[in-house]
Motif scaffolding. Structure first.
Motif, PDB file in Angstrom:
ATOM      1  N   ALA A 384       0.318  -1.696   2.724  1.00 53.78           N
ATOM      2  CA  ALA A 384       1.612  -1.136   3.120  1.00 53.78           C
ATOM      3  C   ALA A 384       1.613  -0.726   4.586  1.00 53.78           C
ATOM      4  O   ALA A 384       2.649  -0.293   5.114  1.00 53.78           O
ATOM      5  CB  ALA A 384       1.959   0.062   2.244  1.00 53.78           C
ATOM      6  N   LEU A 385       0.450  -0.855   5.247  1.00 57.02           N
ATOM      7  CA  LEU A 385       0.338  -0.488   6.659  1.00 57.02           C
ATOM      8  C   LEU A 385       0.410  -1.704   7.565  1.00 57.02           C
ATOM      9  O   LEU A 385       0.153  -1.618   8.768  1.00 57.02           O
ATOM     10  CB  LEU A 385      -0.990   0.257   6.902  1.00 57.02           C
ATOM     11  N   GLY A 386       0.742  -2.847   7.006  1.00 62.75           N
ATOM     12  CA  GLY A 386       0.906  -4.047   7.820  1.00 62.75           C
ATOM     13  C   GLY A 386      -0.351  -4.866   8.003  1.00 62.75           C
ATOM     14  O   GLY A 386      -0.358  -5.827   8.762  1.00 62.75           O
ATOM     15  N   GLY A 387      -1.446  -4.515   7.283  1.00 63.41           N
ATOM     16  CA  GLY A 387      -2.682  -5.282   7.409  1.00 63.41           C
ATOM     17  C   GLY A 387      -2.646  -6.555   6.573  1.00 63.41           C
ATOM     18  O   GLY A 387      -1.690  -6.819   5.818  1.00 63.41           O
ATOM     19  N   ASP A 388      -3.691  -7.376   6.703  1.00 66.15           N
ATOM     20  CA  ASP A 388      -3.784  -8.606   5.923  1.00 66.15           C
ATOM     21  C   ASP A 388      -4.021  -8.283   4.450  1.00 66.15           C
ATOM     22  O   ASP A 388      -4.601  -7.254   4.090  1.00 66.15           O
ATOM     23  CB  ASP A 388      -4.933  -9.481   6.435  1.00 66.15           C
ATOM     24  N   ASP A 389      -3.555  -9.192   3.582  1.00 59.64           N
ATOM     25  CA  ASP A 389      -3.823  -9.047   2.157  1.00 59.64           C
ATOM     26  C   ASP A 389      -5.307  -9.276   1.870  1.00 59.64           C
ATOM     27  O   ASP A 389      -5.992 -10.004   2.587  1.00 59.64           O
ATOM     28  CB  ASP A 389      -3.015 -10.078   1.351  1.00 59.64           C
TER      29      ASP A 389
END
Length: 430
Positions: A384-389
């Motif tokens: 939810a912080l915009g990082g990669d899955d």
């Protein structure tokens, strides 16, 4: 020789009820103390519950192997193996021959051969084969310090005995090193042979073991101290004896206090199941990484920058980190010696996801031991912080595959398929 009574347990399985008079409970309590201390367990490996009326209930926890109590053999199958077809010993031994050093001849680890052997018999078979191979050039010799007196100085003057010299000046007290066959290894091998000869079921195997012991009759009967035995190293020309040395260590570790009073009845061979599984998974991952052009390691990774307060950096220690040819982490797995249900435990999930996030690995997994074929389960974990899955896989390893000669390859291929994203290629974004 009376055939021992067999009691078969499964680790964390249903308790078995037996008559108390059929088991030497005092010896079982002592064996529990020994193995609990030896393996660093928090509980007794064999739980004993007095039911009254002359009956007891036995249950095994946290261990696998065999322990001999008087005339009773208590065999403990790992919880992850199917005991119905009676081949669990074959599977366990294929695992142990890797974990205990990997020095055992492959000819001794085929399932059809192992099925007919008890654990002491298999140890004896390994010992005989290794001794025949390694002793062909003779056993290693070593130097031993000798104190003596003579009219000629044959070493260094023994100043600790100057008073003797003053009283008899024509006799020189000296200390010298003599080359001898009576080494720690030779004593360990003789003692091991004498132990195994009393426990194997096959008369022919017992005779072969006794012949080895007889050939070592010129060395001391008392085995070396366990710490001294663990320090024994073999030169290149005597590497054939390595498997016999490992068997000797296993027997010495299992003997506890019994060998000190000359009792050659083996209390048994027990292993910490969790550690055995973790080491075997690491071995499988090493082979899988080699096939896929990668390498593995296990090390502590520190992370987290302290921005307020007093403390130290955070740490994570994943069981296996896969790295590419440039040393960059590409995948992480943790060996979980647990039964897998519909989803991993939260603590296990957090642990491996943390390692993946800190090391920058989008592919992480938890490996579980199973006793039948089961497909992996894969979750996509979004940030939810915009990082990669991150792709989290519950990877079941069917260890009953080890009943077949090609079993290890099947398990290695399973890990390779996960590494190369070939378990469910239709879902691959690449």
């Amino acid at each position: 020789m009376t055939t021992p009574v067999r009691i078969e347990l499964q680790e964390y399985g249903k308790p078995i009820t037996r008559q108390a008079k059929d088991i030497d409970l005092r010896a079982l309590v002592e064996a529990n103390k020994h193995w609990k201390r030896m393996l660093g367990l928090s509980v007794d490996p064999i739980r004993i519950k007095d039911l009254g009326n002359g009956f007891v209930k036995l249950r095994a926890e946290a261990v696998t192997g065999i322990v001999r109590i008087g005339d009773t053999d208590i065999e403990i199958a790992p919880k992850f193996l199917n005991v119905a077809n009676g081949s669990w010993q074959a599977v366990l031994w294929r695992i142990l021959t890797v974990v205990e050093g990997g020095h055992v001849d492959d000819n001794l680890t085929t399932a059809h051969h192992l099925d007919s052997l008890s654990m002491p018999d298999l140890l004896a078979e390994i010992f005989i084969a290794s001794y025949a191979k390694g002793a062909a050039r003779g056993l290693p010799r070593g130097y031993q310090v000798e104190q003596a007196t003579d009219s000629t100085l044959r070493g260094s003057l023994d100043i600790s005995r100057l008073a003797e010299w003053m009283a008899r000046p024509w006799e020189l007290p000296y200390v010298t090193d003599i080359l001898t066959d009576d080494t720690a290894l030779a004593r360990l091998l003789r003692w091991t042979a004498e132990c195994l000869a009393t426990t194997v079921k096959s008369p022919g195997r017992a005779q072969a073991i006794r012949e080895i012991a007889s050939g070592l009759a010129h060395v001391g009967r008392q085995p070396p101290h366990l710490l001294d035995a663990q320090r024994i190293t073999l030169g290149v020309q005597h590497q054939g004896l390595e498997a016999a040395r490992i068997v000797g260590l296993l027997v010495l570790e299992g003997a506890g206090v019994h060998h000190a009073i000359g009792d050659h009845a083996l209390p048994g061979f027990l292993w910490d199941s969790d550690k055995i599984y973790e080491k075997y998974v690491y071995w499988l991952c090493q082979r899988a990484a080699s096939h896929c052009g990668k390498r593995v390691n296990k090390s502590t990774t520190e992370f987290g920058e302290i921005i307020c307060g007093v403390g130290t950096k955070l740490k994570t220690v994943p069981d296996v980190v896969f790295r590419n040819s440039k040393g960059v982490p590409v995948a992480v797995t943790d060996a979980k010696y647990k039964r897998f249900g519909s989803r991993p435990k939260s603590s296990d999930t957090y642990q491996v996801l943390t390692a993946g996030h800190v090391l920058g690995c989008q592919r992480v997994s938890l490996t579980y031991p199973v006793s039948s074929k089961r497909n992996p389960t894969v979750w996509r974990v979004s940030s939810a912080l915009g990082g990669d899955d991150i792709e989290l896989t519950a990877l079941p390893l069917n260890l009953m595959e080890l009943t077949r000669p090609e079993g290890p390859k099947v398990l290695i291929d399973t890990i390779c398929a996960w590494l190369d994203n070939e378990l469910f290629p239709q879902y691959s974004e690449h």
